[in-house]
Design an enzyme around this catalytic site. Structure first.
Site, PDB file in Angstrom:
ATOM      1  N   SER A 139       0.848  -1.191   0.000  1.00 17.12           N
ATOM      2  CA  SER A 139       0.000   0.000   0.000  1.00 17.12           C
ATOM      3  C   SER A 139       0.881   1.236   0.000  1.00 17.12           C
ATOM      4  O   SER A 139       1.991   1.223   0.562  1.00 17.12           O
ATOM      5  CB  SER A 139      -0.907   0.020   1.240  1.00 17.12           C
ATOM      6  OG  SER A 139      -1.500   1.293   1.427  1.00 17.12           O
ATOM      7  N   TYR A 146      -1.521  -1.268  10.291  1.00 14.93           N
ATOM      8  CA  TYR A 146      -1.671  -1.636   8.873  1.00 14.93           C
ATOM      9  C   TYR A 146      -0.482  -1.150   8.064  1.00 14.93           C
ATOM     10  O   TYR A 146       0.125  -1.918   7.285  1.00 14.93           O
ATOM     11  CB  TYR A 146      -2.972  -1.033   8.346  1.00 14.93           C
ATOM     12  CG  TYR A 146      -3.175  -1.130   6.854  1.00 14.93           C
ATOM     13  CD1 TYR A 146      -3.739  -2.269   6.284  1.00 14.93           C
ATOM     14  CD2 TYR A 146      -2.832  -0.075   6.017  1.00 14.93           C
ATOM     15  CE1 TYR A 146      -3.950  -2.356   4.917  1.00 14.93           C
ATOM     16  CE2 TYR A 146      -3.028  -0.148   4.648  1.00 14.93           C
ATOM     17  CZ  TYR A 146      -3.589  -1.285   4.107  1.00 14.93           C
ATOM     18  OH  TYR A 146      -3.789  -1.370   2.750  1.00 14.93           O
ATOM     19  N   ALA A 157       2.658  -3.160   8.779  1.00 10.10           N
ATOM     20  CA  ALA A 157       2.641  -4.472   8.123  1.00 10.10           C
ATOM     21  C   ALA A 157       2.927  -4.342   6.633  1.00 10.10           C
ATOM     22  O   ALA A 157       3.695  -5.132   6.066  1.00 10.10           O
ATOM     23  CB  ALA A 157       1.287  -5.144   8.355  1.00 10.10           C
TER      24      ALA A 157
END
Length: 261
Positions: free
Chosen positions: A152, A165, A168
């Protein structure tokens, strides 16, 4: 007028004879990737999304590819091995692994306790380690393979409410680089794509105060439109193709020019 050199390869089925397993493939980026890889035999990985997975599989078959759907809870180490074995027994060993499954838990730093932290790392990083570990022995035996991790833009940008998030997803960059060095001698290329603000149905389930206004997001980008799952899938399909055999250990942003690096 001469024909461009790349015209012929792009009109063929470059992944014919290969098996591609996409995790989290029932919807969104995963389903778009399944369609984009439909010159291979496609395994639609999912967890308890049988109706959506079957719809995605029907779309793949309409494109002329064979495929199956396989369900597993990737947080269960035993289930990961069983998924890899099922794919191998039904359609053949995995040549292309797209680690797309994950979760997007939104919570403030003060709300992020040890349990939430561990869960976010498990579903956005550790499951990809497990899945990669399950399929690489057969790739090594055949001296060919592709692993594409879906990270991302938040791995580099960070974002309030997404600390676990983002951590990770940043871990996937390290996994990608290290695996590229480990597996390159065996003909296996490992890369990461970093989607930006991609328009998927799942964003509609977010609480209103967690949703960015589309116009605000577009203003951050060089390309003034919403990103679509097919934008990410096209990049994954390129990295999976034989033409990308000299590309490994790389991180490709698919974010409309949100972050320039």
């Amino acid at each position: 007028m001469t024909t461009p050199l790349l015209a012929a390869p792009l009109t063929t089925r470059p992944l014919q004879g290969r098996v591609a397993l996409i995790t989290g493939a029932a919807t969104g980026i995963g389903a778009a990737t399944a369609r984009a890889l439909a010159s291979a035999t496609v395994a639609i990985g999912h967890y308890a999304q049988i109706d959506q997975a079957r719809t995605a599989l029907e779309e793949v078959r309409r494109l002329g590819a064979d495929g199956i759907e396989v369900s597993a809870d990737l947080t269960d180490p035993d289930a990961v091995g069983l998924m890899a074995s099922q794919v191998a027994s039904e359609v053949g060993p995995v040549d292309i692994l797209v680690n797309n499954a994950g979760a997007y838990p939104r919570m403030t730093w003060h709300e992020t306790d040890a349990t939430a932290w561990s869960h976010a790392l498990d579903v956005n990083l550790t499951i990809h380690y497990r899945m990669s570990h399950a399929v690489t022995p057969s790739m090594i035996n055949r001296q060919w393979g592709r692993i594409i991790n879906v990270s991302s833009v938040n791995a580099r940008a960070g974002r309030p409410g997404l600390t676990a998030y983002s951590t990770a997803k940043a871990g996937l960059l390290g996994l990608t680089r290290s695996l590229a060095r480990e597996l390159g001698p065996h003909g296996i290329c490992v890369n990461t794509v970093l989607p930006g603000a991609i328009q998927v149905d799942a964003e509609n389930t977010l609480p209103a105060h967690h949703r960015a206004r589309p116009e605000d997001q577009i203003a951050r980008q060089c390309v003034p439109r919403r990103g679509q799952p097919d934008d990410v899938a096209a990049a994954i399909a390129f990295l999976a193709a034989p033409a990308a055999s000299f590309i490994t250990g790389q991180s490709l942003h698919i974010d409309g020019g949100w972050l320039l690096h």
